[in-house]
Design a protein around this motif. Structure first.
Motif, PDB file in Angstrom:
ATOM      1  N   GLU A 278       0.834  -1.207   0.000  1.00  0.00           N
ATOM      2  CA  GLU A 278       0.000   0.000   0.000  1.00  0.00           C
ATOM      3  C   GLU A 278       0.867   1.255   0.000  1.00  0.00           C
ATOM      4  O   GLU A 278       0.575   2.240  -0.695  1.00  0.00           O
ATOM      5  CB  GLU A 278      -0.930  -0.024   1.216  1.00  0.00           C
ATOM      6  CG  GLU A 278      -1.876   1.162   1.325  1.00  0.00           C
ATOM      7  CD  GLU A 278      -2.868   1.205   0.179  1.00  0.00           C
ATOM      8  OE1 GLU A 278      -3.357   2.316  -0.117  1.00  0.00           O
ATOM      9  OE2 GLU A 278      -3.160   0.148  -0.407  1.00  0.00           O
ATOM     10  N   GLN A 279       1.932   1.217   0.798  1.00  0.00           N
ATOM     11  CA  GLN A 279       2.844   2.368   0.805  1.00  0.00           C
ATOM     12  C   GLN A 279       3.495   2.555  -0.565  1.00  0.00           C
ATOM     13  O   GLN A 279       3.642   3.695  -1.044  1.00  0.00           O
ATOM     14  CB  GLN A 279       3.916   2.159   1.869  1.00  0.00           C
ATOM     15  CG  GLN A 279       3.394   2.249   3.299  1.00  0.00           C
ATOM     16  CD  GLN A 279       4.473   2.000   4.330  1.00  0.00           C
ATOM     17  OE1 GLN A 279       5.609   1.654   3.976  1.00  0.00           O
ATOM     18  NE2 GLN A 279       4.122   2.175   5.595  1.00  0.00           N
ATOM     19  N   ARG A 281       2.232   1.650  -3.475  1.00  0.00           N
ATOM     20  CA  ARG A 281       1.214   2.188  -4.381  1.00  0.00           C
ATOM     21  C   ARG A 281       0.980   3.665  -4.129  1.00  0.00           C
ATOM     22  O   ARG A 281       0.819   4.457  -5.061  1.00  0.00           O
ATOM     23  CB  ARG A 281      -0.091   1.408  -4.212  1.00  0.00           C
ATOM     24  CG  ARG A 281      -0.065   0.010  -4.821  1.00  0.00           C
ATOM     25  CD  ARG A 281      -1.470  -0.562  -4.908  1.00  0.00           C
ATOM     26  NE  ARG A 281      -2.060  -0.738  -3.599  1.00  0.00           N
ATOM     27  CZ  ARG A 281      -1.963  -1.855  -2.891  1.00  0.00           C
ATOM     28  NH1 ARG A 281      -1.271  -2.892  -3.352  1.00  0.00           N
ATOM     29  NH2 ARG A 281      -2.541  -1.960  -1.715  1.00  0.00           N
ATOM     30  N   GLU A 282       0.989   4.039  -2.864  1.00  0.00           N
ATOM     31  CA  GLU A 282       0.777   5.447  -2.538  1.00  0.00           C
ATOM     32  C   GLU A 282       1.936   6.298  -3.060  1.00  0.00           C
ATOM     33  O   GLU A 282       1.734   7.393  -3.610  1.00  0.00           O
ATOM     34  CB  GLU A 282       0.628   5.603  -1.024  1.00  0.00           C
ATOM     35  CG  GLU A 282       0.373   7.017  -0.547  1.00  0.00           C
ATOM     36  CD  GLU A 282      -0.967   7.559  -1.018  1.00  0.00           C
ATOM     37  OE1 GLU A 282      -1.125   8.796  -1.035  1.00  0.00           O
ATOM     38  OE2 GLU A 282      -1.859   6.754  -1.357  1.00  0.00           O
ATOM     39  N   GLU A 283       3.154   5.805  -2.880  1.00  0.00           N
ATOM     40  CA  GLU A 283       4.312   6.554  -3.386  1.00  0.00           C
ATOM     41  C   GLU A 283       4.273   6.651  -4.909  1.00  0.00           C
ATOM     42  O   GLU A 283       4.581   7.715  -5.479  1.00  0.00           O
ATOM     43  CB  GLU A 283       5.599   5.852  -2.928  1.00  0.00           C
ATOM     44  CG  GLU A 283       5.843   5.948  -1.427  1.00  0.00           C
ATOM     45  CD  GLU A 283       7.051   5.160  -0.997  1.00  0.00           C
ATOM     46  OE1 GLU A 283       7.657   4.486  -1.876  1.00  0.00           O
ATOM     47  OE2 GLU A 283       7.388   5.189   0.197  1.00  0.00           O
ATOM     48  N   LYS A 284       3.892   5.558  -5.591  1.00  0.00           N
ATOM     49  CA  LYS A 284       3.793   5.585  -7.044  1.00  0.00           C
ATOM     50  C   LYS A 284       2.736   6.568  -7.495  1.00  0.00           C
ATOM     51  O   LYS A 284       2.934   7.336  -8.461  1.00  0.00           O
ATOM     52  CB  LYS A 284       3.471   4.183  -7.560  1.00  0.00           C
ATOM     53  CG  LYS A 284       3.398   4.098  -9.074  1.00  0.00           C
ATOM     54  CD  LYS A 284       3.091   2.678  -9.517  1.00  0.00           C
ATOM     55  CE  LYS A 284       2.984   2.607 -11.043  1.00  0.00           C
ATOM     56  NZ  LYS A 284       2.649   1.234 -11.497  1.00  0.00           N
ATOM     57  N   ARG A 285       1.612   6.567  -6.799  1.00  0.00           N
ATOM     58  CA  ARG A 285       0.541   7.504  -7.156  1.00  0.00           C
ATOM     59  C   ARG A 285       1.003   8.943  -6.977  1.00  0.00           C
ATOM     60  O   ARG A 285       0.725   9.819  -7.814  1.00  0.00           O
ATOM     61  CB  ARG A 285      -0.694   7.230  -6.297  1.00  0.00           C
ATOM     62  CG  ARG A 285      -1.922   8.066  -6.644  1.00  0.00           C
ATOM     63  CD  ARG A 285      -3.040   7.776  -5.693  1.00  0.00           C
ATOM     64  NE  ARG A 285      -2.678   8.120  -4.317  1.00  0.00           N
ATOM     65  CZ  ARG A 285      -2.726   9.348  -3.821  1.00  0.00           C
ATOM     66  NH1 ARG A 285      -3.088  10.366  -4.604  1.00  0.00           N
ATOM     67  NH2 ARG A 285      -2.401   9.576  -2.575  1.00  0.00           N
ATOM     68  N   GLN A 286       1.714   9.179  -5.860  1.00  0.00           N
ATOM     69  CA  GLN A 286       2.216  10.531  -5.630  1.00  0.00           C
ATOM     70  C   GLN A 286       3.212  10.943  -6.710  1.00  0.00           C
ATOM     71  O   GLN A 286       3.202  12.088  -7.175  1.00  0.00           O
ATOM     72  CB  GLN A 286       2.856  10.607  -4.236  1.00  0.00           C
ATOM     73  CG  GLN A 286       1.862  10.474  -3.093  1.00  0.00           C
ATOM     74  CD  GLN A 286       2.538  10.494  -1.736  1.00  0.00           C
ATOM     75  OE1 GLN A 286       3.771  10.558  -1.644  1.00  0.00           O
ATOM     76  NE2 GLN A 286       1.732  10.453  -0.677  1.00  0.00           N
ATOM     77  N   ARG A 287       4.079   9.975  -7.118  1.00  0.00           N
ATOM     78  CA  ARG A 287       5.048  10.308  -8.184  1.00  0.00           C
ATOM     79  C   ARG A 287       4.323  10.597  -9.494  1.00  0.00           C
ATOM     80  O   ARG A 287       4.672  11.531 -10.220  1.00  0.00           O
ATOM     81  CB  ARG A 287       6.028   9.146  -8.366  1.00  0.00           C
ATOM     82  CG  ARG A 287       7.056   9.023  -7.262  1.00  0.00           C
ATOM     83  CD  ARG A 287       8.202   8.123  -7.678  1.00  0.00           C
ATOM     84  NE  ARG A 287       7.737   6.776  -8.044  1.00  0.00           N
ATOM     85  CZ  ARG A 287       7.639   5.761  -7.176  1.00  0.00           C
ATOM     86  NH1 ARG A 287       7.957   5.953  -5.893  1.00  0.00           N
ATOM     87  NH2 ARG A 287       7.227   4.582  -7.593  1.00  0.00           N
ATOM     88  N   GLU A 288       3.326   9.771  -9.805  1.00  0.00           N
ATOM     89  CA  GLU A 288       2.575   9.991 -11.042  1.00  0.00           C
ATOM     90  C   GLU A 288       1.847  11.333 -11.010  1.00  0.00           C
ATOM     91  O   GLU A 288       1.794  12.049 -12.007  1.00  0.00           O
ATOM     92  CB  GLU A 288       1.583   8.858 -11.246  1.00  0.00           C
ATOM     93  CG  GLU A 288       2.242   7.529 -11.599  1.00  0.00           C
ATOM     94  CD  GLU A 288       1.243   6.402 -11.727  1.00  0.00           C
ATOM     95  OE1 GLU A 288       0.054   6.641 -11.377  1.00  0.00           O
ATOM     96  OE2 GLU A 288       1.635   5.299 -12.160  1.00  0.00           O
ATOM     97  N   GLU A 289       1.265  11.637  -9.839  1.00  0.00           N
ATOM     98  CA  GLU A 289       0.586  12.926  -9.725  1.00  0.00           C
ATOM     99  C   GLU A 289       1.578  14.072  -9.885  1.00  0.00           C
ATOM    100  O   GLU A 289       1.282  15.082 -10.563  1.00  0.00           O
ATOM    101  CB  GLU A 289      -0.125  13.025  -8.373  1.00  0.00           C
ATOM    102  CG  GLU A 289      -1.356  12.130  -8.249  1.00  0.00           C
ATOM    103  CD  GLU A 289      -2.020  12.267  -6.893  1.00  0.00           C
ATOM    104  OE1 GLU A 289      -1.439  12.971  -6.027  1.00  0.00           O
ATOM    105  OE2 GLU A 289      -3.094  11.672  -6.697  1.00  0.00           O
ATOM    106  N   LYS A 293       1.479  16.649 -12.860  1.00  0.00           N
ATOM    107  CA  LYS A 293       1.412  18.078 -12.583  1.00  0.00           C
ATOM    108  C   LYS A 293       2.564  18.809 -13.278  1.00  0.00           C
ATOM    109  O   LYS A 293       2.381  19.889 -13.859  1.00  0.00           O
ATOM    110  CB  LYS A 293       1.476  18.307 -11.079  1.00  0.00           C
ATOM    111  CG  LYS A 293       1.352  19.760 -10.683  1.00  0.00           C
ATOM    112  CD  LYS A 293       1.386  19.911  -9.175  1.00  0.00           C
ATOM    113  CE  LYS A 293       1.278  21.381  -8.794  1.00  0.00           C
ATOM    114  NZ  LYS A 293       1.363  21.584  -7.328  1.00  0.00           N
TER     115      LYS A 293
END
Length: 395
Positions: A278-279, A281-289, A293
């Motif tokens: 989960e961590q 996935r969260e880090e990947k999502r943050q990087r993608e965001e 951006k």
């Protein structure tokens, strides 16, 4: 005076019963002495004893002696029974007389209570009379006054005795009540402790049922079972139970299906892995965001530069138009496919065959500055995903 008569009557009955008992005991002793067998044994006969024949049956003599002893024991038992019966009757009579005396004394006290005020007035009158007769010589008390004082003393003693008995009864009742209350409180406390212990045991049993087993175990699915229900039953995340069985958390279970209930260690390990995933996935999502951006900001900046460059185009710029080459396809079909991708992203695209292949060109733009700004926009656009665009002269 009634109380005195009753007391004397009770004392007389007690003395009479004692005399009768003594007489009965004496009679029993005289009877035993007057028996033929005892006379033969205790007192020697004055007459000469005749010689018994030698042929006397010894067994017959033994039977006669045993019979006499049995009769003597029966008589003694009967006398003891009568004496016991007399003592019982005497005790009952004494108790009845004592109860009657107490009842009469209580009635007497109750009848004499209203006359306390009259006695007080009489006492005050007697005090006045005493003051008036202080000068007269004191005469010796008469026999009537002496008897009255004795009766008053007896009444006072009886009243004190009854008061002591009432106080003793009250104390006994209070002690009995206190003992009953303490016993009741102890029973309630014991019951509460037993209830608390039972509740703790029940909670421990429920917790043991919900706790994952020490080792993996197989479970056969019953009617109404599901991953969520079983996860709650064994106190584990539904994702962990699904992962242990290589299932999706939303998968439905079939009746009779066998699934694995992971052990506590497996649950802990799967939870750690799930947390780490989960961590990640969260880090990947943050990087993608962040990347999206950044790309959006770059695209916005490139579009702004392109707009500004188009406004600044002058007639003095190099003659002709400029385009941005984004690809060089091997054939026309691949060039058309590439062109569709850029067109769907909002660009104006054209293809141009050359000796080396088919060019895919975005544009044209009037002026080289605008073409350079368009190139930067294309290179920063994530929809087309290219970084090899370059500006060429397009007459």
């Amino acid at each position: 005076m009634n109380f005195s008569r009753q007391a004397l009557l009770g004392i007389g009955m007690i003395i009479g019963g004692s005399v009768m008992l003594y007489a009965m005991v004496q009679q029993i002793g005289d009877t035993n002495k007057s028996q033929p067998g005892s006379a033969m044994i205790d007192q020697p006969s004055a007459e000469p004893t005749s010689v018994q024949p030698l042929t006397t049956d010894i067994e017959t003599e033994k039977r006669i002696l045993a019979q006499k002893q049995k009769e003597r024991a029966a008589r003694v038992a009967e006398q003891e029974k009568r004496a016991q019966q007399f003592l019982t009757e005497q005790e009952a009579a004494e108790a009845q007389a004592l109860a009657k005396a107490r009842a009469e004394s209580q009635q007497y006290l109750a009848s004499t209570t209203p006359s306390i005020e009259d006695n007080a007035d009489t006492n005050s009158t007697n005090k006045e009379a005493t003051k008036n007769t202080l000068a007269t010589p004191i005469s010796a008390p008469s026999s009537a006054e002496t008897s009255t004082d004795g009766a008053e003393a007896k009444k006072k003693a009886l009243a004190e005795q009854q008061a002591d008995e009432r106080q003793a009864t009250i104390r006994e009742q209070a002690a009995a009540k206190k003992l009953a209350d303490s016993k009741k409180e102890a029973d309630v406390k014991k019951q509460a402790e037993a209830q608390v212990a039972a509740e703790k045991k029940r909670e421990a049993d429920e917790a043991a049922k919900k706790t994952p087993p020490k080792s993996p175990s197989d479970y056969q699915v019953k009617r109404g079972d599901g991953l969520i229900k079983l996860a709650r039953q064994y106190d584990m995340p539904v994702e962990v139970l699904a992962q242990a069985n290589n299932l999706s958390p939303s998968t439905s279970l079939n009746l009779g299906q066998t699934i694995t209930i992971p052990s506590r260690k497996q649950v802990e390990r799967l939870e750690r892995e799930a947390t780490a995933a989960e961590q990640a996935r969260e880090e990947k999502r943050q990087r993608e965001e962040a990347l999206a951006k950044k790309s959006a900001d770059a695209k916005r900046d490139a579009q702004q530069k392109l707009s500004e460059a188009r406004k600044e185009v002058k007639e003095t710029d190099a003659k002709g138009s400029f385009g941005v080459q984004v690809a060089l396809a091997n054939d026309q079909s691949k060039a058309d496919e590439m062109a569709k991708k850029f067109q769907s992203a909002g660009y104006q695209v054209k293809t141009s065959p050359t000796s080396r292949g088919v060019r895919v060109i975005v544009g044209p733009e009037r002026g080289k500055v605008a073409a350079l700004a368009l190139k930067d926009k294309i290179n920063s656009d994530p929809k087309v995903n290219t970084t090899s665009a370059w500006v060429l002269y397009w007459r």
